[in-house]
Design a protein around this motif. Structure first.
Motif, mmCIF file in Angstrom:
data_model
loop_
_atom_site.group_PDB
_atom_site.id
_atom_site.type_symbol
_atom_site.label_atom_id
_atom_site.label_comp_id
_atom_site.label_asym_id
_atom_site.label_seq_id
_atom_site.Cartn_x
_atom_site.Cartn_y
_atom_site.Cartn_z
ATOM 1 N N LEU A 21 38.001 43.931 24.700
ATOM 2 C CA LEU A 21 37.732 44.852 25.799
ATOM 3 C C LEU A 21 39.064 45.241 26.440
ATOM 4 O O LEU A 21 39.953 44.398 26.598
ATOM 5 C CB LEU A 21 36.824 44.191 26.842
ATOM 6 N N ASN A 22 39.162 46.514 26.795
ATOM 7 C CA ASN A 22 40.427 47.045 27.275
ATOM 8 C C ASN A 22 40.362 47.442 28.752
ATOM 9 O O ASN A 22 39.340 47.937 29.224
ATOM 10 C CB ASN A 22 40.812 48.285 26.467
ATOM 11 N N CYS A 23 41.471 47.228 29.426
ATOM 12 C CA CYS A 23 41.594 47.637 30.829
ATOM 13 C C CYS A 23 42.992 48.202 31.040
ATOM 14 O O CYS A 23 43.976 47.525 30.778
ATOM 15 C CB CYS A 23 41.369 46.439 31.746
ATOM 16 N N SER A 24 43.073 49.444 31.478
ATOM 17 C CA SER A 24 44.366 50.036 31.805
ATOM 18 C C SER A 24 44.350 50.435 33.278
ATOM 19 O O SER A 24 43.289 50.694 33.843
ATOM 20 C CB SER A 24 44.674 51.241 30.921
ATOM 21 N N TYR A 25 45.507 50.485 33.886
ATOM 22 C CA TYR A 25 45.530 50.709 35.321
ATOM 23 C C TYR A 25 46.729 51.542 35.736
ATOM 24 O O TYR A 25 47.752 51.586 35.062
ATOM 25 C CB TYR A 25 45.539 49.371 36.074
ATOM 26 N N TRP A 35 39.683 39.509 35.671
ATOM 27 C CA TRP A 35 38.508 39.813 34.848
ATOM 28 C C TRP A 35 37.315 39.040 35.409
ATOM 29 O O TRP A 35 37.434 37.842 35.749
ATOM 30 C CB TRP A 35 38.726 39.394 33.398
ATOM 31 N N TYR A 36 36.181 39.740 35.494
ATOM 32 C CA TYR A 36 34.939 39.142 35.944
ATOM 33 C C TYR A 36 33.849 39.426 34.911
ATOM 34 O O TYR A 36 33.871 40.447 34.225
ATOM 35 C CB TYR A 36 34.478 39.737 37.286
ATOM 36 N N LYS A 37 32.855 38.513 34.883
ATOM 37 C CA LYS A 37 31.674 38.713 34.051
ATOM 38 C C LYS A 37 30.479 38.879 34.986
ATOM 39 O O LYS A 37 30.271 38.051 35.883
ATOM 40 C CB LYS A 37 31.450 37.493 33.149
ATOM 41 N N ASP A 83 26.868 35.983 25.870
ATOM 42 C CA ASP A 83 28.030 36.761 26.298
ATOM 43 C C ASP A 83 27.625 38.155 26.756
ATOM 44 O O ASP A 83 28.459 38.895 27.300
ATOM 45 C CB ASP A 83 29.045 36.886 25.156
ATOM 46 N N SER A 84 26.383 38.517 26.540
ATOM 47 C CA SER A 84 25.910 39.839 26.956
ATOM 48 C C SER A 84 26.029 39.963 28.468
ATOM 49 O O SER A 84 25.475 39.155 29.218
ATOM 50 C CB SER A 84 24.457 40.057 26.525
ATOM 51 N N ALA A 85 26.764 40.953 28.913
ATOM 52 C CA ALA A 85 27.035 41.122 30.348
ATOM 53 C C ALA A 85 27.886 42.373 30.538
ATOM 54 O O ALA A 85 28.283 43.021 29.571
ATOM 55 C CB ALA A 85 27.792 39.913 30.898
ATOM 56 N N ILE A 86 28.150 42.660 31.789
ATOM 57 C CA ILE A 86 29.153 43.689 32.111
ATOM 58 C C ILE A 86 30.445 42.954 32.437
ATOM 59 O O ILE A 86 30.450 42.015 33.223
ATOM 60 C CB ILE A 86 28.712 44.544 33.310
ATOM 61 N N TYR A 87 31.521 43.366 31.819
ATOM 62 C CA TYR A 87 32.819 42.750 32.059
ATOM 63 C C TYR A 87 33.650 43.707 32.920
ATOM 64 O O TYR A 87 33.926 44.836 32.524
ATOM 65 C CB TYR A 87 33.510 42.422 30.745
ATOM 66 N N LEU A 88 34.018 43.204 34.089
ATOM 67 C CA LEU A 88 34.737 44.019 35.062
ATOM 68 C C LEU A 88 36.203 43.623 35.122
ATOM 69 O O LEU A 88 36.542 42.440 35.122
ATOM 70 C CB LEU A 88 34.131 43.832 36.455
ATOM 71 N N CYS A 89 37.044 44.626 35.202
ATOM 72 C CA CYS A 89 38.479 44.437 35.389
ATOM 73 C C CYS A 89 38.823 44.917 36.796
ATOM 74 O O CYS A 89 38.315 45.955 37.255
ATOM 75 C CB CYS A 89 39.225 45.260 34.348
ATOM 76 N N ALA A 90 39.642 44.165 37.508
ATOM 77 C CA ALA A 90 40.028 44.563 38.856
ATOM 78 C C ALA A 90 41.517 44.328 39.037
ATOM 79 O O ALA A 90 42.069 43.371 38.504
ATOM 80 C CB ALA A 90 39.248 43.769 39.897
ATOM 81 N N ASN A 98 42.682 45.506 49.266
ATOM 82 C CA ASN A 98 41.484 45.389 48.465
ATOM 83 C C ASN A 98 41.769 45.631 46.982
ATOM 84 O O ASN A 98 42.645 46.415 46.626
ATOM 85 C CB ASN A 98 40.466 46.408 48.962
ATOM 86 N N PHE A 99 41.015 44.948 46.154
ATOM 87 C CA PHE A 99 41.119 45.163 44.716
ATOM 88 C C PHE A 99 40.488 46.502 44.336
ATOM 89 O O PHE A 99 39.564 46.967 44.984
ATOM 90 C CB PHE A 99 40.395 44.064 43.967
ATOM 91 N N VAL A 100 40.984 47.058 43.238
ATOM 92 C CA VAL A 100 40.395 48.272 42.666
ATOM 93 C C VAL A 100 39.675 47.858 41.393
ATOM 94 O O VAL A 100 40.295 47.282 40.488
ATOM 95 C CB VAL A 100 41.476 49.324 42.341
ATOM 96 N N PHE A 101 38.390 48.122 41.338
ATOM 97 C CA PHE A 101 37.602 47.733 40.178
ATOM 98 C C PHE A 101 37.475 48.879 39.183
ATOM 99 O O PHE A 101 37.378 50.048 39.576
ATOM 100 C CB PHE A 101 36.193 47.304 40.609
ATOM 101 N N GLY A 102 37.448 48.515 37.919
ATOM 102 C CA GLY A 102 37.111 49.484 36.880
ATOM 103 C C GLY A 102 35.607 49.609 36.769
ATOM 104 O O GLY A 102 34.868 48.874 37.428
ATOM 105 N N PRO A 103 35.136 50.533 35.950
ATOM 106 C CA PRO A 103 33.687 50.786 35.828
ATOM 107 C C PRO A 103 32.955 49.700 35.055
ATOM 108 O O PRO A 103 31.730 49.633 35.113
ATOM 109 C CB PRO A 103 33.634 52.105 35.076
#
Lengths: 111, 112
Positions: A21-25, A35-37, A83-90, A98-103
């Motif tokens: 999974l990729n996260c760019s900022y 990273w959050y699940k 492992d099925s979930a939404i994986y959030l990058c912040a 405040n943190f900025v979260f990805g979609p």
């Protein structure tokens, strides 16, 4: 404007597959990336990354940060249905701000 | 407490009614955040409290939304004259300054 982009937005795999999974900022004064699940309602913490090139690992999950190219990846090996979930990058852009979260990336692992 | 708690876990209300959502952060955490997440959407920042500083309200979507944090601990998010588009999961998180955010279980708000 601070921005976090995640890809893919949705991913379907079978048990045993490995996923990345990729996260760019784009943020000012970067301090850390998290990273959050999120399975049901509340996201649960996975990793906090502050330094480039140092892999964080927890079981089948690992993550690494590249501060030069402004991205992070989250790897999951030997995926399981749990492992099925939404994986959030912040990303934290400023001290105490405040943190900025990805979609998020919605991962579905099929049996 | 051991974690962030929120109440109620579910709230169903009628359009036009006011609602109050409560968050109890982890003891000792100076920072408290409110987010909301609409169905299929990412986390939307609402408001951020840090110690005794003035809160960052930049994410509140309208003046129907307000929040307070009493005694640097418990926080209440109030939505006045609720609208159907307010239906979402409202998440609270707390942290030490610069620390990892820990999220509460959320309140699922449904406005009929």
């Amino acid at each position: 404007e601070d921005k976090v982009v995640q890809s893919p937005l949705s991913l379907v795999v079978h048990e045993g597959d490995t996923v990345t999974l990729n996260c760019s900022y784009e943020v000012t004064n970067f301090r850390s990336l998290l990273w959050y699940k999120q399975e049901k309602k509340a996201p649960t913490f996975l990793f906090m990354l502050t330094s480039s090139g140092i892999e964080k690992k927890s079981g089948r999950l690992s993550s690494i940060l590249d501060k030069k190219e402004l991205f992070s990846i989250l790897n999951i090996t030997a995926t399981q249905t749990g492992d099925s979930a939404i994986y959030l990058c912040a990303v934290s852009p400023h001290y105490g701000q405040n943190f900025v979260f990805g979609p998020g990336t919605r991962l579905s692992v099929l049996p | 407490g051991a974690g962030v708690s929120q109440s109620p876990s579910n709230k169903v209300t009628e359009k036009g009614k006011d609602v109050e959502l409560r968050c109890d952060p982890i003891s000792g955490h100076t920072a408290l955040y409110w987010y909301r997440q609409s169905l299929g959407q990412g986390l939307e920042f609402l408001i951020y409290f840090q110690g005794n500083s003035a809160p960052d309200k930049s994410g509140l979507p309208s003046d129907r939304f307000s929040a307070e944090r009493t005694g640097g601990s418990v926080s209440t998010l109030t939505i006045q004259r609720t609208q159907q588009e307010d239906s979402a999961v409202y998440l609270c998180a707390s942290s030490l300054v610069q620390g990892i955010k820990f999220f509460g279980p959320g309140t699922r708000l449904t406005v009929l």
